[in-house]
Design an enzyme around this catalytic site. Sequence first.
Site, mmCIF file in Angstrom:
data_model
loop_
_atom_site.group_PDB
_atom_site.id
_atom_site.type_symbol
_atom_site.label_atom_id
_atom_site.label_comp_id
_atom_site.label_asym_id
_atom_site.label_seq_id
_atom_site.Cartn_x
_atom_site.Cartn_y
_atom_site.Cartn_z
ATOM 1 N N CYS A 129 -20.617 -9.378 8.611
ATOM 2 C CA CYS A 129 -21.808 -10.013 9.163
ATOM 3 C C CYS A 129 -22.228 -11.137 8.239
ATOM 4 O O CYS A 129 -23.334 -11.199 7.767
ATOM 5 C CB CYS A 129 -22.923 -8.988 9.291
ATOM 6 N N GLN A 149 0.812 -1.216 0.000
ATOM 7 C CA GLN A 149 0.000 0.000 0.000
ATOM 8 C C GLN A 149 0.845 1.266 0.000
ATOM 9 O O GLN A 149 0.349 2.338 -0.347
ATOM 10 C CB GLN A 149 -0.926 0.016 1.234
HETATM 11 C C1 LIG Z 1 -0.959 -4.818 2.641
HETATM 12 C C2 LIG Z 1 -1.202 -5.872 1.619
HETATM 13 N N1 LIG Z 1 -0.377 -6.926 1.545
HETATM 14 C C3 LIG Z 1 -0.556 -7.897 0.637
HETATM 15 C C4 LIG Z 1 -1.594 -7.883 -0.265
HETATM 16 C C5 LIG Z 1 -1.737 -8.992 -1.273
HETATM 17 O O1 LIG Z 1 -1.330 -8.521 -2.517
HETATM 18 P P1 LIG Z 1 -1.576 -9.342 -3.861
HETATM 19 O O2 LIG Z 1 -2.988 -9.104 -4.227
HETATM 20 O O3 LIG Z 1 -0.646 -8.706 -4.851
HETATM 21 O O4 LIG Z 1 -1.240 -10.758 -3.615
HETATM 22 C C6 LIG Z 1 -2.486 -6.803 -0.216
HETATM 23 C C7 LIG Z 1 -3.642 -6.732 -1.127
HETATM 24 O O5 LIG Z 1 -4.737 -7.192 -0.822
HETATM 25 C C8 LIG Z 1 -2.286 -5.783 0.748
HETATM 26 O O6 LIG Z 1 -3.113 -4.738 0.829
#
Ligand SMILES: Cc1ncc(COP(=O)(O)O)c(C=O)c1O
Lengths: 406, 135
Positions: A328, A181
């Site tokens: 939920c 991110q």
């Molecule tokens: C902080 C974080 N790490 C890892 C991932 C996984 O990434 P990817 O979709 O490229 O496998 C995401 C995405 O969902 C993420 O936001």
Amino acid sequence: MKLPIYLDHQATTPCDPRVVEAMLPYFTEHYGNAASRNHKYGWAAEEAVERSREQIAALLGANAKEIVFTSGSTESINLALKGAAEMYADKGKHIITCQAEHKAVLDVCKHLEQQGFEVTYLQPDKSGRVSLEQVAAALRPDTIVVALMWANNEVGTLNPIREIGALCHEKGVLLFTDATQAAGKIPVDVEADHVDMLCLSGHKIYGPKGVGVLYVRRKNPRVRLVAQMDGGGHERGMRSGTLNVPGIVGLGKACELARTELESEAKRSAELRDHLEKRIFSELDFVHLNGNREHRLPNNLNISFAFVEGESLLMGISDIAVSSGSACTSASLEPSHVLRSMDVGEDLAHSSIRFGVGRFTTREEVDFAADKVIAAVKRLRELSPLYEMAQEGIDLKTVKWQAASH
Amino acid sequence: MAYSNKVLDHYNNPRNVGSLDKGSTQVGTGVVGAPECGDVMKLQIQVEGDRIVDAKFKTFGCGSAIASSSLATEWIKGKTLDEALAIQNTQIVEELSLPPVKIHCSVLAEDAIKAAIHDYKSKNSAESATNEAAH
Ligand SMILES: Cc1ncc(COP(=O)(O)O)c(C=O)c1O
């Protein structure tokens, strides 16, 4: 305005048209295998891959040789943590991470625990942040890796990676950071920030899905990993498999755009985000910010609307695409593990919505979203027995609740 | 998740939203669920003789929880207490086409009906007891 308005840029991003344009020739024209050393097709593909490596390295302050291509962050995380754990198991079997990490990190850690490794899961503070002191206190002589995300995907909170990196280097422990991110959104410099391994993913930065990177430091210290996939020995032996050339070209272009536009884009998205935040906070009572106002991604806003359940709110704002920390959907009704780890209170966790503005979000869209959210919250509060009780001055914490009969 | 048209209808146009005077001896109030579980229903009935003449609800919860309680108020209005007690959650599941993960919403609505009737009955038996004592 195209409905629904997409405000879920922490989940994924659209491909930038400039990225798509850069990729297209590599499907039909320059379709060579980057490992084919004997002809022009192969050379063209290899050249494109190496250019992409340079573009990605430039975003991270790394050397192109330190970039390993993968299918995305999930794979990069698996390679980094399992690969390092296996490689350095003789040195020690202790790993430090945090409860608010992405499931990919937490599940890999669980897997390693089954293999005999010991994992310390630090609890973040109420804003979702881990402190340098917490890491220092958890470090042991047998600690081999510290795995902490740079920016949290739900609440956008930034960890003090530079300080933690300096500490890890001083103690001779590897630092892996999940920058899925953070990369392209905030400045990242693996040298100044003392990062040894880092992952990023194409689809979070206006690049294609299914392609990502693991940065693996080559000196001071040189990080070695046990490959998790056997095969042709591509990517310095760390990740076998024919390279996804169009995807890699797209990822390179995405990183270049992110780097050249980082400052202006961060400023623009923060203005939009702040506008949304201001409108919601000024027009509604009982709203809580989840995360850290000071140390936060410029494009993320996570809010709990007290006395309104998240999923019902999502239903009421079907013209905007956002995520809820509420789940939920099962009998157990467990809300997000991130909000739980931050101890925001289960009731507020059920009331949370994550907004993520993006490169193509306009002010008009943000205002439309604010109008919709504010109207939906007001309507649902008219329906909410909790809002009524709060207005009668009843402290909900003192009420004896009767859970369902099964 | 896709919602059935009936759930959407109750969510968009909930029936019988509001509150009755919980202090009145003619009113029974049931509050079930818990905020930390993600749903709380308040269902109230107004009773004349043994017939439910009015019903109101307020619900904190997902769309299916709102629809279940809205439907419950619709169904119990005009029924006798015994008829209302006979309503089962499976009827709500069927009427709203709730998926398995949302069955607990219907359970909660059934619980809310029972709790409101229980409250009405215990209020009135206590009432008659104190009345008798005063005589
Ligand atoms: C902080 C974080 N790490 C890892 C991932 C996984 O990434 P990817 O979709 O490229 O496998 C995401 C995405 O969902 C993420 O936001």
